[in-house]
Design an enzyme around this catalytic site. Structure first.
Site, PDB file in Angstrom:
ATOM      1  N   CYS A  15       0.456  -1.373   0.472  1.00 22.34           N
ATOM      2  CA  CYS A  15       0.120   0.045   0.364  1.00 22.34           C
ATOM      3  C   CYS A  15       0.396   1.090  -0.013  1.00 22.34           C
ATOM      4  CB  CYS A  15      -0.973  -0.011   1.196  1.00 22.34           C
ATOM      5  SG  CYS A  15      -0.332   0.244   2.688  1.00 22.34           S
ATOM      6  N   ASP A  29      -7.790   3.967   1.313  1.00 19.27           N
ATOM      7  CA  ASP A  29      -7.339   4.542   2.306  1.00 19.27           C
ATOM      8  C   ASP A  29      -8.333   4.946   3.227  1.00 19.27           C
ATOM      9  OD1 ASP A  29      -5.066   5.377   3.512  1.00 19.27           O
ATOM     10  OD2 ASP A  29      -4.194   6.402   1.898  1.00 19.27           O
ATOM     11  N   ARG A  89      -3.349  -0.988   5.571  1.00 22.68           N
ATOM     12  CA  ARG A  89      -3.757  -1.571   4.608  1.00 22.68           C
ATOM     13  C   ARG A  89      -2.650  -2.533   4.763  1.00 22.68           C
ATOM     14  NH1 ARG A  89      -4.860   2.240  -0.066  1.00 22.68           N
ATOM     15  NH2 ARG A  89      -3.105   2.976   0.868  1.00 22.68           N
TER      16      ARG A  89
HETATM   17  P1  4NP Z   1      -2.119   2.776   4.000  1.00 20.99           P
HETATM   18  O1  4NP Z   1      -2.547   4.119   4.373  1.00 20.99           O
HETATM   19  O2  4NP Z   1      -1.475   3.119   2.514  1.00 20.99           O
HETATM   20  O3  4NP Z   1      -2.979   1.808   4.066  1.00 20.99           O
HETATM   21  O4  4NP Z   1      -0.745   2.309   4.969  1.00 20.99           O
HETATM   22  C1  4NP Z   1      -1.706   5.392   4.506  1.00 20.99           C
HETATM   23  C2  4NP Z   1      -0.900   5.839   6.279  1.00 20.99           C
HETATM   24  C3  4NP Z   1      -0.335   6.619   5.921  1.00 20.99           C
HETATM   25  C4  4NP Z   1      -0.496   7.596   5.091  1.00 20.99           C
HETATM   26  C5  4NP Z   1      -1.760   8.059   4.178  1.00 20.99           C
HETATM   27  C6  4NP Z   1      -1.725   6.386   3.675  1.00 20.99           C
HETATM   28  N1  4NP Z   1       0.264   8.540   5.265  1.00 20.99           N
HETATM   29  O5  4NP Z   1       0.111  10.175   4.532  1.00 20.99           O
HETATM   30  O6  4NP Z   1       0.962   9.178   6.540  1.00 20.99           O
END
Ligand code: 4NP
Length: 150
Positions: A8, A122, A14
């Site tokens: 991800c 997300d 995720r």
């Molecule tokens: P992930 O979610 O891609 O599902 O781990 C996110 C976690 C952190 C961030 C963006 C999406 N961030 O911008 O820090």
């Protein structure tokens, strides 16, 4: 040995859930499952507390996972690279060195609904219900994968 990488953006929401769920459905002697993020914002961190909580609610402990960034060597280490959304897809595919690398990458929800471009949303900026929704989607996708392998 089937080697699966879940990818991800941040590797804290995720893909750690996807890793934990897939690991719970496959035995370690026949599989390796890992996860990574396309961005390096949270390297070395544990998963988001909301992902840890929804996993725990479903009987899984993902609290020992550590965030890492996707690297080009992951194309050599894994047979399947499952991404959560089209942005992850583009970020991974642009690092592919050849058609074989490219062929390893797919949207994880293609396992359930092929060619429909369904994304795992997300949940980072939303509430807890987003994490439950993501869990349900990933659980279905992992079930489909295990079924395909058997
Ligand atoms: P992930 O979610 O891609 O599902 O781990 C996110 C976690 C952190 C961030 C963006 C999406 N961030 O911008 O820090």
């Amino acid at each position: 040995m089937t080697k699966v990488l879940m990818v991800c953006l941040g590797n804290i929401c995720r893909s750690p859930l996807a890793e934990g769920i897939m690991k719970s459905k496959l035995t370690e002697d026949v599989s390796q499952v890992d996860s990574a993020g396309t961005a390096g914002y949270h390297i070395g961190n544990a998963p988001d507390p909301r992902s840890i909580a929804v996993a725990r609610k479903n009987g899984l402990d993902i609290s020992n996972q550590k965030c890492r960034k996707f690297s080009v060597e992951d194309f050599d280490r894994f047979d399947y690279i499952f991404v959560m959304d089209t942005s992850n897809f583009e970020n991974v595919v642009k690092l592919a060195r050849n058609p074989e690398d490219m062929s390893k990458v797919s949207l994880i929800m293609d396992l359930v609904h092929p060619n429909e471009n369904i994304e795992v949303p997300d949940p980072y900026y939303g509430g807890n219900s987003g994490f439950d929704y993501v869990y349900t989607m990933l659980d279905k996708a992992c079930d489909s994968f295990v079924e395909k392998l058997s």
